[in-house]
Each structure stands twice: as structure tokens, then as C-alpha cells.
Enzyme design. Structure first.
Site, PDB file in Angstrom:
ATOM      1  N   GLU A 109       0.818  -1.041  -0.227  1.00 57.67           N
ATOM      2  CA  GLU A 109      -0.088   0.096  -0.143  1.00 57.67           C
ATOM      3  C   GLU A 109       1.005   1.161  -0.159  1.00 57.67           C
ATOM      4  O   GLU A 109       0.441   2.246  -0.499  1.00 57.67           O
ATOM      5  CB  GLU A 109      -0.904   0.035   1.270  1.00 57.67           C
ATOM      6  CG  GLU A 109      -1.989  -1.054   1.320  1.00 57.67           C
ATOM      7  CD  GLU A 109      -1.296  -2.357   1.871  1.00 57.67           C
ATOM      8  OE1 GLU A 109      -0.338  -2.529   2.215  1.00 57.67           O
ATOM      9  OE2 GLU A 109      -2.014  -3.292   1.749  1.00 57.67           O
TER      10      GLU A 109
ATOM     11  N   HIS B 267      -9.226  -4.293  10.924  1.00 54.56           N
ATOM     12  CA  HIS B 267      -9.799  -3.805   9.808  1.00 54.56           C
ATOM     13  C   HIS B 267     -10.906  -2.668   9.837  1.00 54.56           C
ATOM     14  O   HIS B 267     -11.441  -2.128   8.526  1.00 54.56           O
ATOM     15  CB  HIS B 267     -10.314  -5.020   8.876  1.00 54.56           C
ATOM     16  CG  HIS B 267      -9.369  -5.864   8.320  1.00 54.56           C
ATOM     17  ND1 HIS B 267      -8.218  -6.487   9.095  1.00 54.56           N
ATOM     18  CD2 HIS B 267      -9.030  -6.619   7.115  1.00 54.56           C
ATOM     19  CE1 HIS B 267      -7.526  -7.302   8.438  1.00 54.56           C
ATOM     20  NE2 HIS B 267      -8.089  -7.066   7.121  1.00 54.56           N
TER      21      HIS B 267
END
Lengths: 729, 729
Positions: free
Chosen positions: A461, A525
Site C-alpha cells: 500500500e 480492519h
């Protein structure tokens, strides 16, 4: 010494032996011409001058980073004098080579080279402004994109190498798309210098691994291998075999043993970088000495502090220079650099002629190329956004696909990518082609080419966002990169997203699985605090659309925004089409979706939870208005009058915000909040909202009680009321 | 097949040939006993059972991650049955082996192994609660530290390998400190499984490089090399030579070709991990097949979604199992695991006896060891904090050293570290010893040993914070890690800092160079928005002390806080000792430092800028009170009454905050702000505050004008007033 292609751990090289101040005791100064036709004496004069100039510049205000810049003198001569194709008087030439200083603290290296090679903005007065009181200095503590000749702002370590990968990808992509036989309208090379830090930082490691995979033959990384960091010698914390690791990552390696004097060797290695027959990116491991020539040579002490008056005087004496002369540049040195601007102008003019012929030979492609060079989108691009959407419940990540798929398919400007979440983020489009080396034959059977505009970044990422900055910075408007991942993992990417905001680089980040609605994956998450970062970040437009119609508005806002990145934050789970939203409203950041003249309360909500606010307003026994509030940043740009019309807090109507993030930041707009006050929990989507108290019945009661307390004065003025408690479990 | 030590790119292995559903067509099922005395038939039964159980568990609610867990069955048997030293009935045994599932989405792998090996909390009912509506499930979507047998919460990829490095460092350190000849009271091993993602993520790369440097022979990393990620085959995005890269990073490599069936081979490789003569950490590259046994074997489709009812039935049939039976565990499988709890209890009891003898032989050391095991600090630890400080202007990074140096020197519980900023963060102490392998001979001449408590992390902020989580999670209170870097680079570290907060792990982060006062390094190094993230983060105590006295309070608060990390945010530049601050006040988050009965305004300030507020209050022609506000989080823990006494907003006294961060978050406490509204600028410290409007004269005028507007009603209720404009330059 010539560049040697021997592959072995460079850590084994011993330096310091037979040296004084890092200069070989029996230093070779042959008067024979170098391979480039300049005498070695002259080269040595230029190198000495460069080092002394940097030492002087750090003395003037007793601040600065002299060491690395001094140690890199020979690399500077090799790059600006002998290797790079650029034009100081036409610094934005489209096909110029790009240079990125990933070791940004060595900024004087770049500033001095810009001055010497004739960049117009870098006047002598400007060069002297390094660390002065001048706010308009072109010589800030790290290179900044706003200034002539600087491709990207660097400083936070490892970013620059990732940016350079982005630039190289942009160049490969544009070449594959527009070049035709006889017409290489894009064929530039990307050069990046890195220090030991860039080799250690995770984002650097991601960049090296990915660039090797991509076989970016137009990328050369020059490693200023001085083996010194702030804490001392590198081997205190890092004993890896750098060359072997880089080989394993798919790079070709060239060692240069004497990075202090051997300009010819460095140039020879760099010329290899341009060799069209290569199949890998090139890593030049240049053995250098930090602060060379001074008594602090080879020491961490020369990294982040001036060398000291006496040391600088001694350094000049050792070179046979007059120690009383400051900022002195001999005529011979000036002559050495004198031809560079004219040479650059010739290159530009040759390229202009080539492009003219190309446009005659390939009129349609040539016109498209011209539009790309000018960074123009088709004027009616937003007509590609559907004017209406299916009315069934839809995850906004899918709405996002409805909105963007035709834009991305039909306009070559967009390059979409994801950090290995293709099945989840929904960013593919019809007949999308993967960006990958054309000779890659993956087991999966997927093929690609550099013409591809869909980028599989791998599970990386951070480098994804940093590469996107490089893609966008290649030339304004030529490429609009779109990145994507789960919102939570934009925390991994945050340092690069920030760099994009700081540089006002237009990148669109699509962050899916926002809010606790991400569900059973659990608190690791579920973002609850991350929006606070992006709402706080200057120049960043963080937008949480509520349904398909608002996603349309978010895309119009994001594509039109040229002063920084946007982040479109969407849901994993299906959301109702509220029927009350308007794309035009999104562009204003917040707008009224349900008005009541004599309202007792304003409900503010946003994104995946707006539908709750609409239902709570309906369920409340008191009159409630509802504001959809997709973006703090966009709302802050509106007039005070508009803001008051939306919020009506000056009419003594209290506002309650509903959002399962922490309240931080909402206190500016609301008097109370139904917000998260803890991390999330692993529960499937259909249970999790309930678990934290986000259900219509419960929230209706809380709001009603709050308004009563408010009206009765039980809640103090200015005291934001947290209406939800974290579950006791 | 036996484990082979051949070193070559594992990507070259072809799989899929001669296979159906990933099972070899001519599958070997020799009935000869395995090396461990169990027949291969029995082993196959256990493996089949494990895979089918996971498939069933994902079917029940039609959710979950079956693929990796299924593919790792053989690794599970090797670990829990044959290799790890642990005691399911005494899961917190101090000298147990630690296991970390860095590929946290494969959580069923761990849950099923916990169930089978006899962890008491993991009942059958609990195992079935995976992805159910139960908020008290012990089987969340990723393993969570709160639950029995889970060492650390994982999920965000790459964190777990870094945590495991921290655990291995803790073990090495405790062994070096407390073991004596004949008394290896600490000699456990750390096991971590990783997937392809952990190999790609930057934080994983940092961890591998650093662990190799540290020669952590007590660490074994098991690579579930299934070559599949969400987007397809790994070679779509990563074609590096993994083994070669790991070798370059200083790891020993063992390949296991058949990770599906070859339990013996995996066990043999793992036993190598325990070999005391090794000099490197061990990397076992296990070739596996995601979703093996099902029709989705080797496919990304088996990663994050159930296999489907028909596929599961077919899988059972192929194994000769009754497809109608769900959650079936044959008696033979139960027997296979039956001896594990008793075996564990024996190990614990042997260890207890050893420790008893050790404490007799080494009474003083034994007592200290006992205190470390129990996580006790000396009761009067805070007496090591000076009661007063030099009165001259002092950077709070130096105040920080005054406060912590004796604590850290004298109490072995603390392990201090920095990401290569030793000269800047001021965290060294008298005779500090470096944590490094004893045989390391760095060029710098620094030496170290595993007894050392000062950690040079290299330029690796992210892994620093993740390692600190591992150090602290080794055992509650045994090690209190202190990390340090510039505040801005805690954005690089943020994903790991967050994981610490989520897990309520006590780590103290010392963030220096906070605010624009960082100066000439420029906007890349000046945090303006980052505090919003840490103020928003649940369980995190972000504390910005104003001077030496407040730094003392910050340390008392931080060391006493056991429910999460603290961040002490200090200045690069010298600050006055205000004379009005109190360490006791810091612990309450905010407190009054200047009171006025009939005040017209409250000035709130914090950290490096509190002294401005004190001076503005003196300069104002109206009566002003001043609140020092070092920590939002600590203030939120106080009673409503205390909060009102501090802020007095209910008495209609407006509050103005002074802080050169963006205002986000302050709106809860203040009505107006002198805050940053843009990124910073590269200017030396003595100019930068002025440039952005933070000077006493200018701020005094702004506050006076605001209070007048406020009193006259020109500012609407609830409308936060931004009193500074960004400079026009």
C-alpha cells in the site's frame, strides 16, 4: 579506476586505510584527459570546488546537512555534466530526464548542481539563501516540487525511490502508448539517488522489489554508499548483502569503487543505464565517503551539522585553496559548466522537430499526445458519469464502479491500481489491460504490457501511494492515478498520501470497507480514528459519499480538484439509495437533505450511515432536519453564509452527528454525537451496527433525550455530548 | 520427501501438474510409521480432518477465509503436535514457545489447532462461533490478543513477523541477562507463519532485514508459499527470488517441496530451528497449495470466501469421507492429539523445578528474575525522577532525558530504542549497552550484546513500533519498550502504533521535533495534522508536555498506564521553564496554570507553545486565565465537574486555543483557535513561529478582537473561529 561489474558485498570494502580526511594519501591526479575529454586536473578542481561550496554554505548560518552532498560531488558531475538529458533554460521540457533526490537532506547537492548547470531561478543570491530567514528561498531544507527543476519534494526517507518508480512507469507507459517506429517521442531516463536510509525503509524495499518485477530499464538508482547514518556506521543496524538483495529483486548491479574521484567510472556505469538492450533496472553501488576532504570525513558528525570554521579552512588548505576566500568559483569551473544550457536547448529543439513530424505522420495519435502533454481532459468527461442509478441497495464500492468505469475506460489519462484487492475494490472496467512487462508470463495466465492502465501493485500500500505521486508528477495532468485499498490500509499508505497532499498532487484514492460496516474482519480492519487524520490533512479532500448519487458527486469533485489528492471513502456493504441526495450537494461538502422550518434538531450524517439519520428524523417525535455531510474540506471552502444555512446553529438548533468513527473533528459542526468511543469488534455486518448502538430505535431515543436536556439547559454551552457508551463486553 | 537445503528460487517449482484438486494423482500414503512413530495413514487422516473442519466452519455462515488455513494443515501438525513447547492448560507459562500467525486471515488454522491440542477456553461451542453473531466469540476474523493462546493480534499484513522479531529479541535479552550455566531459565523458541503478503509489505521487509542482522537464532519463520494472493498468482506482481533475498538478509533457508503431505519434512526443518549451533534465524520455505483438496485448490477464489456446499461435499468424497457428516472428528484424530496437555504440564513442572533451584543457587538474580516474570516495577520507581530541574531554557527533548535517564539506567525493565536518531532524540543514559549480537564488530567500533537495552533499529520506524509491541507482549510488564523518532515519522510507524493501542500494549513512544518548531527541515518534517490521528486513537495517551516539570508528569502518567501506549511529544528547540506548570496537573490531562475570577477569556495551550499563552495572558488588556492542556485522552478520563472547573465555558467564558497544529479536535474544548491552516514551511526555528503568526503581540491582538466580537455576538454560537490565516506566500 573503471566501473567493475564484480558482484560481491560492498560492505567488505575497507575504507579509511591510507587516507587522510577520506582523500587517498597517494591521490591520483593524472593530467591526462578523462574519457570525456576534460583533464583529470580540471575534474578535480570542479570536485573540490563543489565540496568547498557546500561546506561554506553550511557555515553561513551554522546549519545544514553538508556530509552526503560533499561525498556525492563526483555523482553530481557525472549526472549534470555528462549523463542527464535536460535543459536548464526549459526545465519543464516534456521528454527531459527526471532526477529525484531520494536522500532529500542532501539538497545542497541538487541546489549547487542546478546553480552550476545554469537553472535561471537558482541565482547566486538564491543559493546563499539556504537556511536564511527568507520565506521565498528556493533552497529549503529539503527539495520542494514548487521550485524550478525539482521533480518531487523529498525528505521522508524512501519516498523518492518510490516516486522515481512512478516516473519510470509513466515514461514506459507513455512510450508504449505513443511511440511509433522512427518516432520515439518519449524516451527519457529516470535517475534517482538514494542513501542508506532509503535502502532500509520499508517503502524503499517495496519500491525496489516492484521496480525489479516491472523490469523498468529506464530507471537507474545511484546508491550513495557512504556506510554512515546518524547513529554511526551502517553495520551497527544493517549487515545485509545489498547487491545480492538487489539482484534477488531483479536489478542489474554495477559497483563503483572510488565514488570520490572516479567520474569516468560513474559515467561509464550510467551510460550502461541508457543501453537499450538491457532487461533490468540498474543499481549503481557507488562507494563514497561522507564529508570527504574534511576532518569529519567518514563520520556521522558530518551528516546533519556544519563542519566548523576551522575544518572548512583546513579543507581548503589541503586542496591548495585560499582559506580566506568564501563562496569562490574559479573561472575554469564556470567554463566547465558553461555549455549546458545551450546543449539543453538543442535537445529540446530536436525533440520539438521530431514531435512536429510525428504529428504529421500520425495526426490522430499526435493530437492525443498533444492533449496529454498539455494535461487536457475531454471537456465533457463528466457526461460519462451515469445520470441515474439502479435503485436497489448497493454497496458504494459498487456504486463507485458504476460511476468511474466509463471514464476510466474511455479516457487514457487515468491509470487505476490496487494493492492486491481487485475482487474487493471493484475498480476494473471493460477490456482493461494490465500494466506489466510485455514478456511476463504469470502462472495465472494474465498478461499485460506497458500500455496497460490497470496496475497490480502487490500487497504494498505504501509504495502504491508513493508511486501514484510519481505518476502524477511526471507532468501536470498527463496521468491521473487512481489507487485503491481498504480504508484501514491507507494508514500504511499515509506517509505517501501526505506527501501528495503537501505537494498538491492530484491523485484519487478509493478507500473501500470504510467504517465498522467492514464487519467480521474485526477491529484490525475497521477504521474508527483514521478519518480524523485525513480530515486534518491540509489540501486533502476526504469524501464519504452516502449512495450512488453522492458517489457521482464525489467523482466530479475529485477529478476537478487540481490542488491535491482526494480520497473517496466507500462501503463494503449494501446501502439504500436514499432518494434525498444530490451530486451537486457533495461538491459543497455538506447540504440539507431534509429541511424543517421550526426544527428542534439537526441530524448530521455521512456516507454509509446517512440512511440512519434519515430514518431517525422520520422516527423522532420532534421536528428534525437532516444534513448530509460528505466532506469537511469541501464544506470549509464554502461561504460563511452557506455554512450557516446548512447548519442553522445560529438559530439555536442543536446538531447531532451520526457516524461510527470517533467524534474528533465533528465538534466544529455538532453539539452531540452518536460516535464510536473505542475500537471496533469482529462481528458480521448485520450485527455490528446494533452492537455499538447504531440502530434507529436506540438512536432516536438518545437524540430525543439529548434535545430535551439541551432545551432544559442540562447540557452546558459548548460541551459536546457523547451520546453512546462503548459496549461493556 | 525430506527437507532439502537446496537454495534456489522456489518460484521455479511447478505445481498443478499431475494433480487433482492439488492432491497428487499418485498420492503416496505409505503405511510405514513416520519419523515420529505415527503411521502415514494416521497423519493423512489428521490432515484430511483438519482441512474438512475448516471447510465446514466457513460454510456455516457462508463467510470466512478457508484457503490458506487448509493449505497449512501439515504445518499445523508439525507445530502443535511435534515441535512447539507449550502447555495448553497453562497457556501463560513464561518459558513457552511463542507462535505468531502473521497471515492473520488464516485464523482458523490457529483456532482449530488450539481446539485439537486442548486449550480449555477453545470449546467446541466456541470453535463453532466463528463469524457468528456472538460478541463474546473467541474466534474473531483475525486472532486477538485477549484470547487464550494468542500472543498478539494480527491481520494487517507484515505486522506479525515484526512482532515475532520483538518476541525473539525479548527472549534473547532475557536469556542473556538471567541464564546461568546449568540454568537456562529462558530458552524458548519463536515461530511465525507468513504468507506472500508479509513478504511484500514494507514492514515485513524491514523485519526480515533487521532480524537477519540481529542473528536471532531463536526465530523460525515458516513461509506458507502458496503463490496465490487476492489478485491471482504472485508472479503477477512479485517475481523476486525470495530465498536469495532472505539469504542476503542473513537468514538460513530450508525448502520443503511438499508442504501438503510431508509432515516429517516440515518437522525435520523445524528441528533444525532448535539446533543450538546455528548462527542465523531460519526461514522455512514451504511449498503449499491454497484450498488444497477442493475444486478451488490453487486458486485465489479459495482465499476469502467459503468453498461452497458442493465443493465441500466433493472434497469429503474424494477423501473417502461421508459428505453428510459435518464437523466430524474421528476418535483416531482425537487420540492423536490427546497427550498434548499432559506433556505441556510436564514441561511446565520441569521448568518450575529448574527455576526453584536457580533461585537457590542465584538468590539475588533469582529474585530479580521473579520480579520480571511477575512484571513488577520497584514500588518507588518514580523517585528516580528529579524533583526539580535547571531553570534555563531547555528543549523538552533534553528535559525528557533528565527525567528518564535514571529510570532507564537503574531499572532493567526498560528497553530504549531509536530509528537512527541517537544524536537527536536524547535517549541515551549512563553506560548504556547496545542490544546487538555479541560477535558483531561494526566499523564504528560500537559493540553490544543481547544483554544490551539500547536498541539501534536502523532507519526503520515502522518495524521499530511493531517490534516494541512484540517486546511488550512477551509477558505483561516484563519489558517496557521505549521507542523514539521525530514525531513526523510516527506516521511511518502509525500502523504498528495503532496495533499497540488496539491490543492495549504498554509501549512509550518518545516523539521529538514536534510542531513547526522543527524549523529549517521544512514541511516534510513539521507535523501539523498528525496529532489529530493520535488524539483520535482509542487507548492512546498522546501527551505534549510544556517544560521539564510537565515532562516529569508525562513520564509518571506513561509508566503508570497499563492499558495502551503513550506518546510523549517533545520539542527540538529550547523552551522556557514556565514556572507555572505542575507534574500532577499533567496526569489530569489539563489544568489551570493561571486563574482569574472574572476572566473574559480562557487561553488554552500545550507543549512547546504554552509559554506563548502565558505571555499573551500577561499582555492582554482583559482578564485572561490560562489552561495547560497536555493530553486530550487524560482529560477525557476526568469527572465532568473537574472538566468544567478547568474550562469554565459554562460560565460563558470563551476559550481560545494556541497550537501550531490544525485545530481539528480542539473544537470540543475551545471556541476559537490560533492554529495552523496549511502545511509548514522551511524556515529556521527563530523565524518560523513569526511567519505563521505565532508571536505574542499579534496573537494578543487577535484574542482581544475575538473576545470583543464574541461579547458583541458577532460570532455565532457554536461557530469555531479560526483566528489565523495561512501566510499568502
Amino acid at each position: 579506476m573503471a566501473a567493475a561489474e564484480v558482484q560481491r558485498p560492498v560492505q567488505s570494502t575497507k575504507y579509511g586505510e591510507n587516507m587522510t580526511n577520506g582523500i587517498l594519501k597517494s591521490e591520483h591526479k593524472p593530467s591526462a584527459p578523462s574519457g570525456k575529454g576534460t583533464s583529470q586536473d580540471e575534474i578535480q578542481l570542479v570536485l573540490q570546488n563543489f565540496r568547498i561550496l557546500i561546506a561554506d554554505l553550511c557555515e553561513q548560518f551554522n546549519m545544514g546537512h553538508p556530509g552526503s552532498a560533499i561525498g556525492m560531488a563526483a555523482m553530481g558531475v557525472a549526472l549534470w555534466k555528462y549523463t542527464m538529458k535536460y535543459a536548464p533554460h526549459q526545465p519543464n521540457w516534456f521528454n527531459r530526464d527526471r532526477f529525484v533526490l531520494s536522500n532529500g537532506h542532501a539538497c545542497l547537492f541538487q541546489y549547487c548542481n542546478h546553480y552550476l548547470s545554469g537553472y535561471k531561478a537558482m541565482t547566486w543570491e538564491q543559493l546563499l539563501s539556504y537556511h536564511s530567514e527568507r520565506p521565498d528561498s528556493l533552497c529549503p531544507g529539503h527539495p520542494e516540487i514548487e521550485h524550478e527543476g525539482i521533480e518531487l519534494t523529498t525528505g521522508p526517507l524512501g519516498q523518492g525511490i518510490a516516486n522515481a518508480v512512478g516516473l519510470a512507469m509513466a515514461s514506459k507507459h507513455l512510450a508504449a502508448t505513443y511511440n511509433r517506429p522512427g518516432y520515439d517521442v518519449v524516451n527519457n531516463h529516470i535517475w534517482v539517488t538514494v542513501g542508506d536510509a532509503c535502502m532500509q525503509e520499508g517503502v524503499g524495499c517495496e519500491a525496489f522489489s516492484y521496480a525489479g518485477h516491472l523490469k523498468l530499464t529506464n530507471l537507474t538508482c545511484i546508491y550513495d554508499n557512504n556506510q554512515i547514518t546518524c547513529d554511526g556506521s551502517v553495520d551497527l543496524t544493517n549487515t545485509e548483502d545489498v547487491n545480492k538483495k538487489m539482484e534477488a529483486c531483479g536489478w542489474e548491479i554495477i559497483d563503483v569503487e572510488d565514488g570520490i574521484n572516479d567520474v569516468d567510472g560513474i559515467v561509464a556505469a550510467m551510460e550502461k543505464g541508457r543501453d537499450p538492450n538491457r532487461t533490468k533496472p540498474l543499481f549503481i553501488n557507488v562507494r563514497s565517503i561522507i564529508g570527504v576532504g574534511s576532518a569529519k570525513a567518514g563520520q556521522a558528525a558530518s551528516h546533519g551539522a556544519p563542519l566548523g570554521t576551522d575544518n572548512v579552512a583546513d579543507m581548503k588548505k589541503a586542496y591548495g585553496w585560499d582559506p580566506s576566500k568564501k563562496y569562490y568559483i574559479p573561472e575554469k569551473v564556470k567554463e566547465f559548466y558553461a555549455d549546458i544550457p545551450a546543449r539543453g536547448d538543442r535537445w529540446v529543439s530536436e525533440w520539438n522537430q521530431l514531435v512536429e513530424k510525428y504529428q504529421q505522420a500520425h495526426p490522430e495519435l499526435g493530437a492525443e499526445f498533444q492533449a496529454r502533454v498539455e494535461g487536457r481532459l475531454p471537456a465533457d468527461w463528466n457526461k460519462l458519469i451515469p445520470s441515474s442509478f439502479p435503485t436497489e441497495n448497493t454497496p458504494t464500492r459498487k456504486s463507485n464502479n458504476y460511476v468511474m468505469k466509463d471514464i476510466v475506460e474511455q479516457i487514457n489519462t487515468f491509470m487505476v491500481g490496487t494493492a492486491d484487492l481487485t475482487p474487493s475494490v471493484n475498480l476494473t472496467y471493460k477490456n482493461y489491460e494490465i500494466f506489466n512487462p510485455p514478456d511476463l508470463k504469470p502462472i495465472s495466465g494474465s498478461v499485460g504490457s506497458y500500455k496497460g492502465r490497470y496496475i497490480h501493485y502487490g500487497i504494498r500500500e505504501h509504495v502504491m501511494a508513493a508511486i501514484a505521486n510519481g505518476l502524477a508528477a511526471y507532468n501536470p495532468g498527463t496521468i491521473i492515478p487512481i489507487t485503491s485499498s481498504f480504508f484501514m490500509f491507507y494508514l500504511y499508505a499515509a506517509p505517501a498520501v501526505r506527501m501528495g497532499a503537501l505537494q498538491k498532487i492530484p491523485v484519487i484514492h478509493v478507500a473501500t470497507h470504510d467504517s465498522i460496516g467492514a464487519g467480521e474482519d474485526g477491529p484490525t480492519h475497521q477504521p474508527v480514528e483514521l478519518a480524523a487524520l485525513y480530515r486534518a490533512m491540509p489540501n486533502m479532500h476526504y469524501i464519504r459519499p452516502a449512495d450512488s448519487e453522492e458517489v457521482a458527486g464525489a467523482w466530479e469533485a475529485a477529478v476537478n480538484y487540481k490542488q491535491g489528492p482526494s480520497m473517496i471513502s466507500v462501503s463494503r456493504h449494501a446501502l439504500p439509495q436514499t432518494g434525498v441526495t444530490k451530486r451537486e450537494g457533495v461538491k459543497k461538502g455538506a447540504y440539507v437533505v431534509r429541511e424543517e422550518k421550526d426544527a428542534a434538531v439537526t441530524l448530521i450524517s455521512v456516507g454509509a450511515e446517512l440512511h440512519f439519520a434519515v430514518k431517525v428524523a422520520e422516527a423522532l417525535p420532534i421536528k428534525a432536519r437532516v444534513v448530509s455531510f460528505p466532506s469537511h474540506a469541501l464544506f470549509q471552502l464554502q461561504s460563511k453564509q452557506y455554512q450557516r444555512e446548512v447548519l442553522r446553529r445560529n438559530e439555536n438548533i442543536p446538531a447531532v452527528v451520526i457516524e461510527p468513527y470517533v467524534s474528533l473533528g465533528w465538534e466544529r459542526y455538532a453539539d452531540a454525537g452518536l460516535n464510536m468511543r473505542s475500537f471496533g469488534h469482529s462481528l458480521p455486518g448485520k450485527y455490528i451496527y446494533d452492537y455499538f448502538g447504531f440502530n434507529v430505535e436506540g438512536m432516536t431515543k438518545k437524540v430525543e433525550a439529548f434535545v430535551r436536556d439541551w432545551q432544559e439547559g442540562a447540557i452546558g454551552r459548548g460541551e459536546f455530548a457523547d451520546l453512546l457508551e462503548p459496549p461493556s463486553h
